[in-house]
Design a protein around this motif. Structure first.
Motif, PDB file in Angstrom:
ATOM      1  N   ARG A  30       0.816  -1.216   0.000  1.00  0.00           N
ATOM      2  CA  ARG A  30       0.000   0.000   0.000  1.00  0.00           C
ATOM      3  C   ARG A  30       0.849   1.265   0.000  1.00  0.00           C
ATOM      4  N   ALA A  31       2.156   1.119  -0.127  1.00  0.00           N
ATOM      5  CA  ALA A  31       3.044   2.270  -0.272  1.00  0.00           C
ATOM      6  C   ALA A  31       3.816   2.109  -1.574  1.00  0.00           C
ATOM      7  N   SER A  94       6.310  -1.056  -1.053  1.00  0.00           N
ATOM      8  CA  SER A  94       6.632  -1.683   0.224  1.00  0.00           C
ATOM      9  C   SER A  94       5.351  -1.913   1.017  1.00  0.00           C
ATOM     10  N   HIS A  95       5.449  -2.806   1.988  1.00  0.00           N
ATOM     11  CA  HIS A  95       4.385  -2.917   2.971  1.00  0.00           C
ATOM     12  C   HIS A  95       4.351  -1.634   3.785  1.00  0.00           C
ATOM     13  N   ILE A  96       3.222  -1.359   4.396  1.00  0.00           N
ATOM     14  CA  ILE A  96       3.181  -0.256   5.348  1.00  0.00           C
ATOM     15  C   ILE A  96       3.829  -0.731   6.643  1.00  0.00           C
ATOM     16  N   PRO A  97       4.384   0.197   7.429  1.00  0.00           N
ATOM     17  CA  PRO A  97       4.989  -0.188   8.707  1.00  0.00           C
ATOM     18  C   PRO A  97       4.007  -0.975   9.561  1.00  0.00           C
ATOM     19  N   GLY A 100       5.571  -5.036   7.667  1.00  0.00           N
ATOM     20  CA  GLY A 100       6.887  -5.397   7.139  1.00  0.00           C
ATOM     21  C   GLY A 100       7.936  -4.573   7.842  1.00  0.00           C
ATOM     22  N   ILE A 101       9.165  -4.769   7.465  1.00  0.00           N
ATOM     23  CA  ILE A 101      10.260  -4.050   8.124  1.00  0.00           C
ATOM     24  C   ILE A 101      10.776  -2.900   7.276  1.00  0.00           C
ATOM     25  N   GLY A 102      10.056  -2.551   6.258  1.00  0.00           N
ATOM     26  CA  GLY A 102      10.382  -1.339   5.523  1.00  0.00           C
ATOM     27  C   GLY A 102      11.195  -1.546   4.273  1.00  0.00           C
ATOM     28  N   GLU A 103      11.340  -2.823   3.836  1.00  0.00           N
ATOM     29  CA  GLU A 103      12.140  -3.004   2.635  1.00  0.00           C
ATOM     30  C   GLU A 103      11.345  -2.586   1.410  1.00  0.00           C
ATOM     31  N   LEU A 104      12.043  -1.935   0.495  1.00  0.00           N
ATOM     32  CA  LEU A 104      11.457  -1.513  -0.762  1.00  0.00           C
ATOM     33  C   LEU A 104      11.858  -2.493  -1.852  1.00  0.00           C
ATOM     34  N   PHE A 105      10.903  -2.786  -2.708  1.00  0.00           N
ATOM     35  CA  PHE A 105      11.154  -3.654  -3.857  1.00  0.00           C
ATOM     36  C   PHE A 105      11.057  -2.786  -5.107  1.00  0.00           C
TER      37      PHE A 105
ATOM     38  N   PHE B  34      19.386  -2.394   5.084  1.00  0.00           N
ATOM     39  CA  PHE B  34      19.299  -3.221   3.889  1.00  0.00           C
ATOM     40  C   PHE B  34      20.569  -3.110   3.064  1.00  0.00           C
ATOM     41  N   SER B  99       7.754   3.868   4.336  1.00  0.00           N
ATOM     42  CA  SER B  99       9.131   3.877   4.827  1.00  0.00           C
ATOM     43  C   SER B  99       9.946   4.843   3.981  1.00  0.00           C
TER      44      SER B  99
END
Lengths: 115, 113
Positions: A30-31, A94-97, A100-105, B34, B99
């Protein structure tokens, strides 16, 4: 294979053209983010959307206009760009906080050349 | 100002050796860390994530985090020529709904056959 898909992979445009970059993700994130990367530099954040609402605009010139039509799609509309805007444009999600732990794909990027 | 520092390299290692990449960060409030690998002309690819002190291993990769020293490292064992790339250290601050990543400038790794 990346689950964030960007089109087109390459774009050449003149300074008077209007074009758009598109990004799609199917990970339920959702981000979504737009980054700009120049050669031999790290990615620079441009925009962040959270729940389809613009959360961050890093003082990006108005010739870049983001749009988030739904939770899976992110567009970047380009108009009256300058040659110095030539770069690799990266979409990420990314997942919202809390989910997830904040990793961006990142997607594979769109290589933009402005003539 | 949040900063992430990396040695730009290049770091040259022979095939089969251990490559050690280091990163320091300034913001003590950073929560997740990361390592991204980026081949020339390609997009960053997430290879390791870590958020608690200590070591985390995944195949040939080990990430190490020391929050007291504000230090993150990546070890690549049995380095291969295909590992030659730029490695970006990224530090995350989580906000309400998204984030933000602060990237280091990257370390170029060259693995010679």
């Amino acid at each position: 294979d990346t689950e964030v898909t960007q089109t087109p992979k390459h774009l050449v445009m003149g300074m008077t053209n209007k074009k758009s970059l598109k990004c799609e993700q199917h990970m339920g994130h959702r981000a979504m983010y737009w980054y700009k990367q120049k050669a031999k530099k790290p990615p620079e954040l441009m925009f962040v959307y959270s729940y389809e609402k613009l959360s961050i605009n890093e003082s990006v010139p108005s010739r870049f206009s983001p749009e988030c039509p739904n939770s899976s799609l992110l567009n970047l509309h380009l108009h009256a760009l300058q040659p110095e805007d030539s770069a690799l444009y990266l979409c990420a999600s990314s997942h919202i906080p809390g989910q997830g732990i904040g990793e961006l794909f990142f997607g594979e990027g769109s290589r933009l050349t402005v003539l | 100002q949040k900063e992430v520092e990396q040695n730009s390299g290049p770091l040259s290692v022979p095939e089969g050796a251990i490559a050690s990449l280091n990163c320091t960060y300034s913001d003590r409030g950073s929560q997740s860390f990361f390592w991204y690998r980026q081949y020339s002309g390609k997009s960053p690819e997430l290879i390791m994530s870590i958020y608690s002190n200590g070591d985390k291993e995944d195949g040939r990769f080990t990430a190490q985090l020391n929050k007291a020293s504000q230090y993150v490292s990546l070890l690549i064992r049995d380095s291969q020529p295909s590992d030659s790339a730029t490695y970006l250290c990224a530090v995350s601050q989580m906000n309400s709904g998204y984030s933000t990543l602060t990237f280091g400038k990257g370390t170029m790794l060259l693995v010679s056959p």
